[in-house]
Design a protein around this motif. Sequence first.
Motif, PDB file in Angstrom:
ATOM      1  N   VAL A 117      50.850  37.772  36.511  1.00  0.00           N
ATOM      2  CA  VAL A 117      51.334  38.908  37.293  1.00  0.00           C
ATOM      3  C   VAL A 117      50.523  40.165  37.011  1.00  0.00           C
ATOM      4  O   VAL A 117      50.102  40.869  37.927  1.00  0.00           O
ATOM      5  CB  VAL A 117      52.827  39.182  37.001  1.00  0.00           C
ATOM      6  N   THR A 118      50.288  40.469  35.739  1.00  0.00           N
ATOM      7  CA  THR A 118      49.547  41.676  35.389  1.00  0.00           C
ATOM      8  C   THR A 118      48.053  41.445  35.567  1.00  0.00           C
ATOM      9  O   THR A 118      47.590  40.300  35.706  1.00  0.00           O
ATOM     10  CB  THR A 118      49.816  42.073  33.933  1.00  0.00           C
ATOM     11  N   GLY A 123      47.519  38.977  46.724  1.00  0.00           N
ATOM     12  CA  GLY A 123      46.293  38.390  47.261  1.00  0.00           C
ATOM     13  C   GLY A 123      45.549  37.600  46.213  1.00  0.00           C
ATOM     14  O   GLY A 123      45.032  36.501  46.479  1.00  0.00           O
ATOM     15  N   ALA A 124      45.456  38.153  45.004  1.00  0.00           N
ATOM     16  CA  ALA A 124      44.795  37.445  43.913  1.00  0.00           C
ATOM     17  C   ALA A 124      45.537  36.155  43.575  1.00  0.00           C
ATOM     18  O   ALA A 124      44.923  35.094  43.373  1.00  0.00           O
ATOM     19  CB  ALA A 124      44.718  38.349  42.679  1.00  0.00           C
ATOM     20  N   GLN A 169      30.558  44.679  39.355  1.00  0.00           N
ATOM     21  CA  GLN A 169      31.901  45.272  39.391  1.00  0.00           C
ATOM     22  C   GLN A 169      32.124  46.144  40.626  1.00  0.00           C
ATOM     23  O   GLN A 169      32.877  47.116  40.576  1.00  0.00           O
ATOM     24  CB  GLN A 169      32.154  46.076  38.108  1.00  0.00           C
ATOM     25  N   GLN A 170      31.520  45.766  41.720  1.00  0.00           N
ATOM     26  CA  GLN A 170      31.765  46.441  42.993  1.00  0.00           C
ATOM     27  C   GLN A 170      32.850  45.640  43.720  1.00  0.00           C
ATOM     28  O   GLN A 170      32.581  44.860  44.627  1.00  0.00           O
ATOM     29  CB  GLN A 170      30.470  46.524  43.799  1.00  0.00           C
ATOM     30  N   TRP A 171      34.087  45.862  43.287  1.00  0.00           N
ATOM     31  CA  TRP A 171      35.184  44.989  43.665  1.00  0.00           C
ATOM     32  C   TRP A 171      35.446  44.980  45.168  1.00  0.00           C
ATOM     33  O   TRP A 171      35.692  43.910  45.746  1.00  0.00           O
ATOM     34  CB  TRP A 171      36.455  45.402  42.923  1.00  0.00           C
ATOM     35  N   ALA A 209      42.343  41.278  42.147  1.00  0.00           N
ATOM     36  CA  ALA A 209      43.088  41.652  40.939  1.00  0.00           C
ATOM     37  C   ALA A 209      42.689  43.043  40.470  1.00  0.00           C
ATOM     38  O   ALA A 209      43.544  43.872  40.136  1.00  0.00           O
ATOM     39  CB  ALA A 209      42.847  40.617  39.838  1.00  0.00           C
ATOM     40  N   HIS A 210      41.395  43.311  40.442  1.00  0.00           N
ATOM     41  CA  HIS A 210      40.914  44.622  40.016  1.00  0.00           C
ATOM     42  C   HIS A 210      41.306  45.716  41.005  1.00  0.00           C
ATOM     43  O   HIS A 210      41.441  46.881  40.615  1.00  0.00           O
ATOM     44  CB  HIS A 210      39.403  44.592  39.840  1.00  0.00           C
ATOM     45  N   LEU A 211      41.471  45.351  42.263  1.00  0.00           N
ATOM     46  CA  LEU A 211      41.849  46.327  43.289  1.00  0.00           C
ATOM     47  C   LEU A 211      43.358  46.524  43.382  1.00  0.00           C
ATOM     48  O   LEU A 211      43.842  47.301  44.198  1.00  0.00           O
ATOM     49  CB  LEU A 211      41.294  45.895  44.646  1.00  0.00           C
ATOM     50  N   GLY A 212      44.114  45.794  42.563  1.00  0.00           N
ATOM     51  CA  GLY A 212      45.561  45.946  42.552  1.00  0.00           C
ATOM     52  C   GLY A 212      46.297  45.102  43.569  1.00  0.00           C
ATOM     53  O   GLY A 212      47.519  45.234  43.733  1.00  0.00           O
TER      54      GLY A 212
END
Length: 475
Positions: free
Chosen positions: A403-404, A383-384, A244-246, A376-379
Amino acid sequence: MRFKYRDTVPYQWFFILNFRGCNLLNLTILMGSLTACTDFVEVDLPKNQLSAASIFEDALVTETAINGVYYQMRTNGLISGDGLSVSMGLYTDELDYYKLGREEPLENYQNHTVRSNDLIVANLWNSAYTQVYTVNAILDGVENSVNLTSEEKDQFKGEALFVRSYLHLLLAELFGDIPYIKGIDYEVNKAVTRIPRVLAYDDIIADLILAVDLLPDEDISEERIRPYASVAEAVLARAYLYTQQWTLAEAMADRVITKFGALEPDLSKVFLKEASGTIWQFKPNADGDNTNEGTNFIFTIGPPSNIAMSDLLFGAFESGDLRQSSWVKEVSNTANTETWCHAFKYKEQSNTGSSVEYSIQLRLAEQYLIRAESRAHLGDISGAQADINAVRNRAGLDNTAAVTLNELLDAILQERRVELFTEQGHRWFDLKRMGKATEVLGAIKPNWKDIHMLLPVPDKELTLNPNLLPQNNGY
């Protein structure tokens, strides 16, 4: 200039180590048929017994040793053609087993009745640690060599570190807390203890970072069958994702994608030996041979005699997904009254005169999905979405509607399911790390229990070395 890969003995010779060890690396080299070998270079191996000192003073013989490791890996254990791709395919919802009731070891994976004396578990553990021991011996010998050039040393050390870290990564995902073996001293190794998975990942990542620094940017084998920097970077991106080191996962996957570019546009070419999206692959044992995956998954008449794709996986493809038509094949019985499916990524079962498929271990699509999940985890929603769409559009599908964060993660899990099926246990690792194993498998596996998140440490290993206790919970 990097020394050029020589296609010598890796497909005909292998090494049996005295795993319980001594100060010399005793290698028994068994020679098989040489007629299928291309550009064979003869190596004079006196009495077939070489000490570590003599082996690692010659680059050609050292290369033979490291290629012997790849022989071991592609023929037995975690990432062989009948390793995790089969056992974890049955453990999850990818494959169904058709020898039920015959007391076959694989039945335990279908039914979630794996025990600590399971033969497959023992082989996965023992083969991996034997291969780790081999590369540690190579590391030790290369480090102490006085004749190898610094360039040659970097290549061999980089390859050995990569193999060591990759095998430990897979072991950590299967067994949780594991020993991280870095040496060849028998007295030390016979009494090793298991370290927490999080600490194992510290070692995995450290080895991969060093491997990236040591390995060349270019593929010296010209067939992507020997590790180079991008190979270590691809596994490093996965290691960062799993921990989980995004930010680091996104950056490392981006580095690999930037080097390789767009995905191979033609799905029918993705699993050919020259596919542009292949990062690392195993060459078959002999010219004209193809993959063990093709042998294991393909059947030509129903009902299947061994394994087949599950109906759940077949039904997971969206309408119009070209991966279903290109990578899945339907097979009927002689009366055409029933139909089954098998994975058809690899399309050759036998010798075709000239090998057309190699066993792909790492490919670019995974890196797009690693980057998508990290973004996605980085907001970074757009890009995701772009990375998910790159995979979907190649398969003939429209852009994602996600989207979310939760929608994106569900979309990524779905894409990983239909993109990476029957490849080195991805489905199991994904369900487990994304917290979906009980939700998905508990609904379809009557014997499912939360303890099945980990495989048991083999009983024999606990008897030989009580320092490996305690056994994983529930076994």
